[in-house]
Design a protein around this motif. Structure first.
Motif, PDB file in Angstrom:
ATOM      1  N   THR A 145      -8.204  10.352  -5.278  1.00  0.00           N
ATOM      2  CA  THR A 145      -7.531   9.822  -6.474  1.00  0.00           C
ATOM      3  C   THR A 145      -7.198   8.345  -6.309  1.00  0.00           C
ATOM      4  O   THR A 145      -7.249   7.576  -7.276  1.00  0.00           O
ATOM      5  CB  THR A 145      -6.244  10.608  -6.748  1.00  0.00           C
ATOM      6  OG1 THR A 145      -5.480  10.697  -5.532  1.00  0.00           O
ATOM      7  CG2 THR A 145      -6.542  11.998  -7.258  1.00  0.00           C
ATOM      8  N   ALA A 146      -6.863   7.939  -5.082  1.00  0.00           N
ATOM      9  CA  ALA A 146      -6.575   6.526  -4.832  1.00  0.00           C
ATOM     10  C   ALA A 146      -7.847   5.701  -4.954  1.00  0.00           C
ATOM     11  O   ALA A 146      -7.819   4.563  -5.461  1.00  0.00           O
ATOM     12  CB  ALA A 146      -5.958   6.355  -3.445  1.00  0.00           C
ATOM     13  N   LEU A 147      -8.965   6.234  -4.502  1.00  0.00           N
ATOM     14  CA  LEU A 147     -10.243   5.531  -4.634  1.00  0.00           C
ATOM     15  C   LEU A 147     -10.593   5.317  -6.099  1.00  0.00           C
ATOM     16  O   LEU A 147     -10.920   4.204  -6.527  1.00  0.00           O
ATOM     17  CB  LEU A 147     -11.353   6.319  -3.943  1.00  0.00           C
ATOM     18  CG  LEU A 147     -11.287   6.448  -2.420  1.00  0.00           C
ATOM     19  CD1 LEU A 147     -12.350   7.419  -1.922  1.00  0.00           C
ATOM     20  CD2 LEU A 147     -11.456   5.094  -1.741  1.00  0.00           C
ATOM     21  N   ARG A 189      -3.400   3.058  -6.793  1.00  0.00           N
ATOM     22  CA  ARG A 189      -4.028   1.837  -6.281  1.00  0.00           C
ATOM     23  C   ARG A 189      -3.228   1.243  -5.133  1.00  0.00           C
ATOM     24  O   ARG A 189      -3.788   0.760  -4.143  1.00  0.00           O
ATOM     25  CB  ARG A 189      -4.150   0.796  -7.407  1.00  0.00           C
ATOM     26  CG  ARG A 189      -4.695  -0.561  -6.950  1.00  0.00           C
ATOM     27  CD  ARG A 189      -4.216  -1.679  -7.857  1.00  0.00           C
ATOM     28  NE  ARG A 189      -2.772  -1.789  -7.855  1.00  0.00           N
ATOM     29  CZ  ARG A 189      -2.062  -2.284  -8.861  1.00  0.00           C
ATOM     30  NH1 ARG A 189      -2.655  -2.691  -9.965  1.00  0.00           N
ATOM     31  NH2 ARG A 189      -0.742  -2.369  -8.766  1.00  0.00           N
ATOM     32  N   ASN A 190      -1.914   1.303  -5.242  1.00  0.00           N
ATOM     33  CA  ASN A 190      -1.063   0.720  -4.203  1.00  0.00           C
ATOM     34  C   ASN A 190      -1.171   1.442  -2.871  1.00  0.00           C
ATOM     35  O   ASN A 190      -0.715   0.935  -1.848  1.00  0.00           O
ATOM     36  CB  ASN A 190       0.397   0.703  -4.666  1.00  0.00           C
ATOM     37  CG  ASN A 190       0.637  -0.323  -5.759  1.00  0.00           C
ATOM     38  OD1 ASN A 190      -0.195  -1.200  -5.985  1.00  0.00           O
ATOM     39  ND2 ASN A 190       1.754  -0.211  -6.440  1.00  0.00           N
ATOM     40  N   MET A 191      -1.767   2.639  -2.870  1.00  0.00           N
ATOM     41  CA  MET A 191      -1.973   3.352  -1.617  1.00  0.00           C
ATOM     42  C   MET A 191      -3.110   2.751  -0.788  1.00  0.00           C
ATOM     43  O   MET A 191      -3.260   3.093   0.386  1.00  0.00           O
ATOM     44  CB  MET A 191      -2.280   4.827  -1.899  1.00  0.00           C
ATOM     45  CG  MET A 191      -1.103   5.596  -2.475  1.00  0.00           C
ATOM     46  SD  MET A 191      -1.548   7.326  -2.797  1.00  0.00           S
ATOM     47  CE  MET A 191       0.036   8.001  -3.335  1.00  0.00           C
ATOM     48  N   LEU A 200     -10.848   1.842 -11.016  1.00  0.00           N
ATOM     49  CA  LEU A 200     -10.605   1.677 -12.451  1.00  0.00           C
ATOM     50  C   LEU A 200      -9.712   0.477 -12.755  1.00  0.00           C
ATOM     51  O   LEU A 200      -9.826  -0.134 -13.826  1.00  0.00           O
ATOM     52  CB  LEU A 200      -9.973   2.942 -13.031  1.00  0.00           C
ATOM     53  CG  LEU A 200     -10.894   4.162 -13.146  1.00  0.00           C
ATOM     54  CD1 LEU A 200     -10.107   5.381 -13.592  1.00  0.00           C
ATOM     55  CD2 LEU A 200     -12.037   3.886 -14.112  1.00  0.00           C
ATOM     56  N   LEU A 201      -8.831   0.126 -11.817  1.00  0.00           N
ATOM     57  CA  LEU A 201      -7.913  -1.001 -12.049  1.00  0.00           C
ATOM     58  C   LEU A 201      -8.453  -2.316 -11.506  1.00  0.00           C
ATOM     59  O   LEU A 201      -7.769  -3.333 -11.600  1.00  0.00           O
ATOM     60  CB  LEU A 201      -6.549  -0.696 -11.419  1.00  0.00           C
ATOM     61  CG  LEU A 201      -5.756   0.445 -12.054  1.00  0.00           C
ATOM     62  CD1 LEU A 201      -4.402   0.586 -11.375  1.00  0.00           C
ATOM     63  CD2 LEU A 201      -5.569   0.231 -13.547  1.00  0.00           C
ATOM     64  N   GLY A 229       4.177   3.553  -4.626  1.00  0.00           N
ATOM     65  CA  GLY A 229       2.989   4.039  -3.940  1.00  0.00           C
ATOM     66  C   GLY A 229       2.703   3.351  -2.630  1.00  0.00           C
ATOM     67  O   GLY A 229       1.975   3.881  -1.792  1.00  0.00           O
ATOM     68  N   LYS A 230       3.230   2.158  -2.412  1.00  0.00           N
ATOM     69  CA  LYS A 230       3.004   1.454  -1.146  1.00  0.00           C
ATOM     70  C   LYS A 230       4.239   1.579  -0.265  1.00  0.00           C
ATOM     71  O   LYS A 230       5.322   1.942  -0.732  1.00  0.00           O
ATOM     72  CB  LYS A 230       2.671  -0.017  -1.394  1.00  0.00           C
ATOM     73  CG  LYS A 230       3.728  -0.805  -2.120  1.00  0.00           C
ATOM     74  CD  LYS A 230       3.260  -2.216  -2.412  1.00  0.00           C
ATOM     75  CE  LYS A 230       4.307  -2.987  -3.177  1.00  0.00           C
ATOM     76  NZ  LYS A 230       5.568  -3.159  -2.476  1.00  0.00           N
TER      77      LYS A 230
END
Length: 823
Positions: free
Chosen positions: A446-448, A531-533, A453-454, A309-310
């Motif tokens: 979705t990234a937010l 999350r990695n985004m 959540l993580l 994702g990153k």
């Protein structure tokens, strides 16, 4: 809709300034295009047009739409593009002819033929080695042989070129391809493809000027999905820009799909060139031909798709060819346009997770592509394509050259083909593009939600708290100079609901029957992709807070948790080195970046500092306001980095497995690298399930590879690098000075020495989970497990110098050099 009604068709780039105050998207859905503005008065999804009509439900409308494309009505004709002419009969033959006539290629063919003749002469195949006087007949023979070899090499180059080049020969084909692909894509990404109107207007102006000068636009996108190149081609087609030739690996060139992509703009290259001089010269000649004639080009700066994702570190293969075209003067200039493509949900994430957990990567084939059909009926949200302002590659080269020569001890250097100088230019080129991709990336809903959540301490979060933290994160993204995907007038609750719908119950669980519905991370591993985004926006804050955590972790109250500036600097430096293969860091010096980051955290009332009489920062501590918030913001930054800290710690612990078993005759024996990586992942999975590892995503293959690479860079391990064409396995061994001690009486590894000190230093910033026990028993258990799994490694993967597996079994006392190998 007429061609003139498209806002991207404006000829006035400055018109974007009049709307600069209104953030806006252009939604590309189905067969239409429209600006949508992020204003409170705008109705959310009502602004998005419907996809193409479906044949099952609206057969007449569907046939009408298809007919418009077949006939090429209005903008669909694709006959008034900005750029050099493409998609006409004979295009590929003309392009092929230009490639084969490149002097560089012709010269390489002559050179290779000459070398081959010389080899045959030395092998006594073409007469005596020394030619004098009357032996001219041998010269004629050798001349004929050289000409024969040149013709053979030319035939090979012709065949390779035909297989390589894109075949943009038919405008009806590309019209139909656009219709077909849009039909499929807008059924998966039901909210369409979005682009920034300001960026598109600017890009069109650049395209007009580039077309006038017969210059290429080199699109350099990030790479998270196969949809990346599809979406960029669709955007260019819909906005009337010349489609770029897409550099693609020949692993995608399989029946049906391969020819389709090649006729839509794909050029096939080998995944590895090896030492094939003819092939590499052919690729360079092709690059030169495209850039000399102003054809647009697209390649992925990361090489392959990111499974995490990153952004990945840059790959310099094709970038090197592009840079060489300009450095050599064979190409005057080209425009570089970094591109970010973001998704609400990435189609391939499930397969990525399987690969990261150690499953073999599946070979690309038609069945694999068709298996994606099960997602075409799902609602995957939208795709956002963002364009950085294009810049001149020649201007970049001249600017960097001036800087490097100014800093050089030898200012008279003029040779731009100096290898070291070219490497520095190439490295700067790659990281500049990645940085600019991050600059224009948007953070999707979705990234937010995934990030929130993580980064919460509880098992689940109430709806109200989830909405509050998503709104907080949106503001933090903007404060960092990032951009959040336009919500088109949706209130934050609606945005969260849309994100939860796209992520689905397999990723985000929901608990009903409570005073407030609660949400939790059902699949943390897959959510980590989203999350990695966001992590690139907060990497500096995460490094500082994680370094600060080494004090907070010890407890003792506010006074005991203060940290000196030098301590903070040293640990931030350590972490930045630890993760240099994981993240794209700011280009500013560490001291400057640390000062800037601290000021920001102080302004946000997360940290507070004290300064001395000289005005320099002396100590750092958690701000009292942050303590009153139960350190939720401080923890947020730590949660971003903790999984990567865990992965680095696991990578260091895994190196203990490389210690040869006691009484092993060769302390510098090699083992197979792939087997070592597999055993390291097995170690991590076991530690996680035993409670010694907090984050399951820490066992992902890519993070472990990066940790192992760092061990190599630090001289902890030694790794062999077989030749490009060699099929010998990669091997690894432990450096003697890093070899951990072993207690032969207790038959166990000892938790001391340089390697254990490194593990302990990393451990200082690992999350201190509640109920987690530390002490001698834990160290013994962890190292005992490393030793146990390491025994399997040494049984299965020991390699002799030639790379031949040497199976050593405990039940067999194999004699080696007079010593029994007791395993």
């Amino acid at each position: 809709m007429t061609r003139a009604s498209s806002p991207a068709g404006s000829n006035n780039a400055s018109s974007s300034s009049s709307t600069a105050s209104l953030e806006s998207d252009i939604a590309i859905i189905g067969n239409d295009l429209k600006i949508i503005q992020d204003e409170p008065t705008t109705e959310s999804e009502q602004e998005l047009l419907e996809p193409y009509a479906k044949f099952r439900t609206e057969p007449i409308n569907a046939l009408s739409e298809l007919g418009l494309h077949v006939l090429g009505t209005a903008w669909r004709s694709y006959d008034r593009i900005l750029g050099q002419e493409i998609f006409y009969p004979g295009f590929s033959e003309r392009l092929k002819d230009m490639v084969l006539k490149q002097e560089m290629l012709r010269g390489k063919i002559r050179e290779l033929a000459k070398k081959r003749v010389e080899e045959e002469v030395h092998g006594d195949m073409l007469g005596p080695k020394g030619l004098v006087g009357e032996e001219g007949k041998w010269k004629n023979l050798r001349g004929k042989r050289r000409k024969e070899i040149e013709e053979q090499l030319t035939e090979v180059a012709d065949e390779w070129t035909d297989a390589m080049i894109c075949k943009m020969d038919s405008r009806p084909f590309i019209r139909g391809a656009y219709y077909l692909v849009t039909q499929l894509l807008t059924r998966a990404y039901h909210q369409g493809i979005h682009v920034s109107s300001q960026e598109v207007l600017r890009l069109r102006e650049v395209a007009k000027e580039a077309a006038r000068k017969k210059q290429s636009i080199i699109f350099l996108p990030c790479h998270r999905s196969h949809v990346d190149y599809v979406s960029l081609q669709l955007v260019c087609y819909r906005l009337g820009l010349a489609l770029p030739t897409v550099v693609a690996g020949d692993n995608l060139n399989f029946p049906v799909i391969g020819p389709f992509l090649q006729h839509a703009g794909a050029m096939w290259i080998r995944r590895s060139f090896g030492d094939d001089q003819l092939y590499s010269t052919l690729v360079q000649s092709y690059m030169d031909t495209l850039l000399q004639n102003g054809y647009n080009l697209e390649c992925f700066v990361e090489g392959g798709r990111s499974r995490t994702g990153k952004l990945l570190q840059p790959k310099f293969g094709i970038l090197s060819y592009i840079l060489d075209s300009v450095l050599s003067g064979r190409v005057e200039d080209a425009m570089v346009c970094p591109v970010s493509t973001q998704y609400d949900k990435v189609i391939e994430v499930d397969s990525y997770i399987s690969e990261l957990l150690g499953q073999p990567k599946k070979k690309e084939d038609l069945a694999g592509f068709l298996s994606a059909s099960n997602v075409l009926s799902l609602k995957l949200g939208r795709v956002d394509v963002r364009f950085h302002q294009p810049w001149s590659l020649r201007g970049f080269v001249n600017e960097q050259r001036a800087r490097m020569m100014k800093r050089s001890l030898s200012p008279g250097i003029e040779n731009m083909y100096d290898a070291a100088l070219k490497r520095r230019l190439l490295t700067t080129f790659g990281y500049k593009v990645l940085s600019e991709i991050n600059d224009v990336s948007v953070v999707m809903p979705t990234a937010l939600v995934g990030t929130v959540l993580l980064t919460l301490t509880g098992r689940s979060v109430g709806r109200g708290e989830l909405i509050r933290r998503v709104e907080w994160l949106s503001q933090r993204v903007k404060a960092q100079g990032g951009r959040v995907a336009h919500f088109a007038g949706n209130v934050i609750e609606g945005v969260v609901d849309k994100a939860l719908e796209v992520l689905g119950p397999n990723l985000v669980g929901r608990i009903d029957g409570l005073p407030e519905e609660m949400y939790y991370a059902e699949d943390r591993f897959q959510l980590s992709f989203y999350r990695n985004m966001t992590i690139h926006l907060f990497i500096s804050q995460a490094l500082v807070c994680t370094a600060m955590y080494t004090k907070v972790k010890l407890g003792g109250g506010a006074e005991a948790e203060k940290m000196s500036y030098q301590e903070l600097y040293d640990y931030v430096f350590f972490l930045s080195q630890l993760f240099r293969a994981e993240f794209i860091f700011p280009t500013t010096p560490l001291e400057e970046n640390l000062q800037t980051t601290l000021r920001g955290l102080v302004n946000d009332r997360v940290l507070s500092t004290t300064t001395g009489a000289d005005g320099k920062i002396e100590t750092i501590e958690i701000h009292s306001d942050e303590r009153a918030l139960d350190m939720e913001n401080f923890d947020f930054y730590n949660f971003l980095l903790w999984p990567f800290v865990e992965a680095s710690w696991l990578g260091a612990i895994a190196v203990f497995m490389l210690r040869p078993p006691p009484h092993y005759p060769d302390p510098e024996a090699w083992v197979d690298m792939k087997t070592f990586q597999d055993k390291a992942q097995l170690l991590g999975k076991t530690l996680y399930h035993r409670g010694d590892l907090s984050y399951y995503e820490a066992v992902n293959k890519e993070a472990l590879k990066n940790a192992i690479s760092r061990s190599e860079e630090e001289g902890i391990i030694v790794v062999t690098r077989p030749g490009k064409d060699s099929k010998a396995p990669q091997r690894v061994r432990l450096e003697l000075e890093w070899t951990p001690a072993y207690d032969e009486v207790k038959d166990e590894l000892i938790a001391e020495g340089k390697l254990w000190d490194l593990c302990e230093f990393i451990d200082r910033s690992r999350r201190d989970a509640k109920g987690k026990k530390e002490g001698v028993s834990v160290r013994r258990r962890i190292l005992g497990l490393a030793r146990s799994i390491g025994e399997g490694l040494w049984e299965d993967a020991v390699l002799e110098p030639e790379g031949v597996p040497m199976k050593i079994r405990r039940r067999q006392g194999i004699q080696t050099g007079g010593v029994t190998a007791r395993l």
